[in-house]
Write a protein that holds these residues in place. Structure first.
Motif, mmCIF file in Angstrom:
data_model
loop_
_atom_site.group_PDB
_atom_site.id
_atom_site.type_symbol
_atom_site.label_atom_id
_atom_site.label_comp_id
_atom_site.label_asym_id
_atom_site.label_seq_id
_atom_site.Cartn_x
_atom_site.Cartn_y
_atom_site.Cartn_z
ATOM 1 N N ALA A 48 3.019 2.798 -6.187
ATOM 2 C CA ALA A 48 1.565 2.864 -6.009
ATOM 3 C C ALA A 48 0.859 1.959 -7.010
ATOM 4 N N LEU A 49 1.299 1.990 -8.259
ATOM 5 C CA LEU A 49 0.684 1.167 -9.293
ATOM 6 C C LEU A 49 0.827 -0.321 -8.998
ATOM 7 N N HIS A 50 1.923 -0.693 -8.341
ATOM 8 C CA HIS A 50 2.150 -2.101 -8.001
ATOM 9 C C HIS A 50 1.536 -2.494 -6.653
ATOM 10 N N GLY A 51 0.849 -1.564 -6.009
ATOM 11 C CA GLY A 51 0.179 -1.874 -4.749
ATOM 12 C C GLY A 51 1.130 -2.054 -3.589
ATOM 13 N N PHE A 52 2.235 -1.310 -3.595
ATOM 14 C CA PHE A 52 3.234 -1.452 -2.540
ATOM 15 C C PHE A 52 2.952 -0.554 -1.338
ATOM 16 N N ASP A 53 1.839 0.162 -1.366
ATOM 17 C CA ASP A 53 1.511 1.046 -0.252
ATOM 18 C C ASP A 53 1.022 0.250 0.951
ATOM 19 N N THR A 130 5.685 -4.891 1.352
ATOM 20 C CA THR A 130 4.935 -5.568 0.308
ATOM 21 C C THR A 130 4.449 -6.939 0.775
ATOM 22 N N THR A 131 3.429 -7.429 0.107
ATOM 23 C CA THR A 131 2.802 -8.690 0.535
ATOM 24 C C THR A 131 3.743 -9.884 0.389
ATOM 25 N N PHE A 209 13.645 -3.356 -6.968
ATOM 26 C CA PHE A 209 12.697 -3.649 -5.886
ATOM 27 C C PHE A 209 11.459 -4.344 -6.460
ATOM 28 N N ILE A 210 10.928 -3.795 -7.540
ATOM 29 C CA ILE A 210 9.754 -4.401 -8.193
ATOM 30 C C ILE A 210 10.071 -5.833 -8.618
ATOM 31 N N ALA A 211 11.260 -6.026 -9.177
ATOM 32 C CA ALA A 211 11.662 -7.363 -9.633
ATOM 33 C C ALA A 211 11.826 -8.329 -8.470
ATOM 34 N N LEU A 212 12.375 -7.844 -7.362
ATOM 35 C CA LEU A 212 12.583 -8.710 -6.200
ATOM 36 C C LEU A 212 11.256 -9.147 -5.598
ATOM 37 N N GLU A 213 10.290 -8.237 -5.578
ATOM 38 C CA GLU A 213 8.958 -8.613 -5.095
ATOM 39 C C GLU A 213 8.362 -9.722 -5.960
#
Length: 270
Positions: A48-53, A130-131, A209-213
């Motif tokens: 949520a904090l990273h805007g992945f919603d 994700t975008t 996942f965060i790193a891959l984005e």
């Protein structure tokens, strides 16, 4: 390679007595279950904090430590920042909710259940729309070793072309994804988005996942610049992957997120 002695990673301090994260030990399976559920919730809050919603899209799973044929996941139509321990659901590989009051996301069940069933060693898995990840997946290309961060995925991810672009609601879609996850921690599902899996922890799956984005964002930025990037040679990329791309390093990175969430969002334990 470097001589690590009895350490798992070069980042572990050689000096005794320093404050540094330690992998948990559990006295009971109930303690381990609570730990996994809390970290699953923390991973959802981090998304949520990273805007992945994106509406109800996106699902994170972790196996139950006592009943590995079952997995905990976020409830359908609950925003990532509203997920808490009390509203997690326990699901079997047939998509039946065993514990909890919410429904399961059909696409999440199709993808995750197939991967968990095909690979008993995989403990946790993450997916979100994700975008940057979705955009890069439309190219059908892997992540290039153009930064040290990207080297974490060198020879440790795959591009899945099968069923790309078709909504993953049929069991065959999950089967195709599951077959591709042999021996890697990440996949780029063409025209769909990113998936990560961990044989270590939900913390590791979530951080990678965060790193891959971020890697996808960097790839797109360089592509937009029109400048040809300098690729890191394979031997250096492998060297970096061994030191910054392990399951343990993913877990270690996530501790910074966990420590902040514990302070800022104590309601996640409800």
């Amino acid at each position: 390679m470097l001589d690590l002695g009895n350490r798992v990673s070069i980042y572990q301090p050689e000096q005794d007595g320093l404050i540094f994260p330690v992998l948990p030990d559990f006295d009971t399976v109930e303690d381990e279950r609570r730990h996994r559920k809390e970290r699953l919730v923390a991973a959802c809050r981090a998304f949520a904090l990273h805007g992945f919603d994106y509406g109800f899209a996106g699902h994170l799973t972790v196996r139950d430590p006592e009943r590995p044929e079952l997995y905990w996941t976020n409830p359908m139509c609950v925003h990532f920042d509203k997920v808490k321990v009390s509203n997690l659901i326990l699901v079997d590989h047939a998509g039946r909710v065993i514990e909890g009051t919410h429904a399961v996301n059909r696409a999440g069940f199709v993808l995750h259940a197939n991967v968990h069933e095909e690979h008993p060693d995989i403990i946790a898995m993450c997916h979100a729309h994700t975008t940057y990840g979705t955009a890069w997946c439309a190219t059908g290309r892997p992540i290039d070793p153009i930064t040290q961060d990207a080297c974490a995925f060198f020879e440790d991810h795959v591009v899945i072309g099968e069923q790309g672009g078709a909504v993953a609601v049929g069991n065959h879609a999950g089967s195709d994804v599951a077959k591709a996850f042999k021996g890697v921690k990440a996949a780029l599902h063409q025209n769909h988005g990113l998936l990560t899996a961990s044989r270590h922890s939900i913390e590791s799956a979530a951080f990678w996942f965060i790193a891959l984005e971020r890697c996808c964002q960097q790839q797109l930025a360089i592509a937009a610049s029109g400048i040809e990037p300098i690729r890191i040679p394979a031997d250096r990329a492998r060297y970096s992957r061994e030191h910054v791309g392990s399951e343990y390093i993913g877990w270690l990175h996530f501790q910074t997120i966990w420590n902040q969430l514990v302070v800022d969002q104590p309601d996640m334990f409800d």
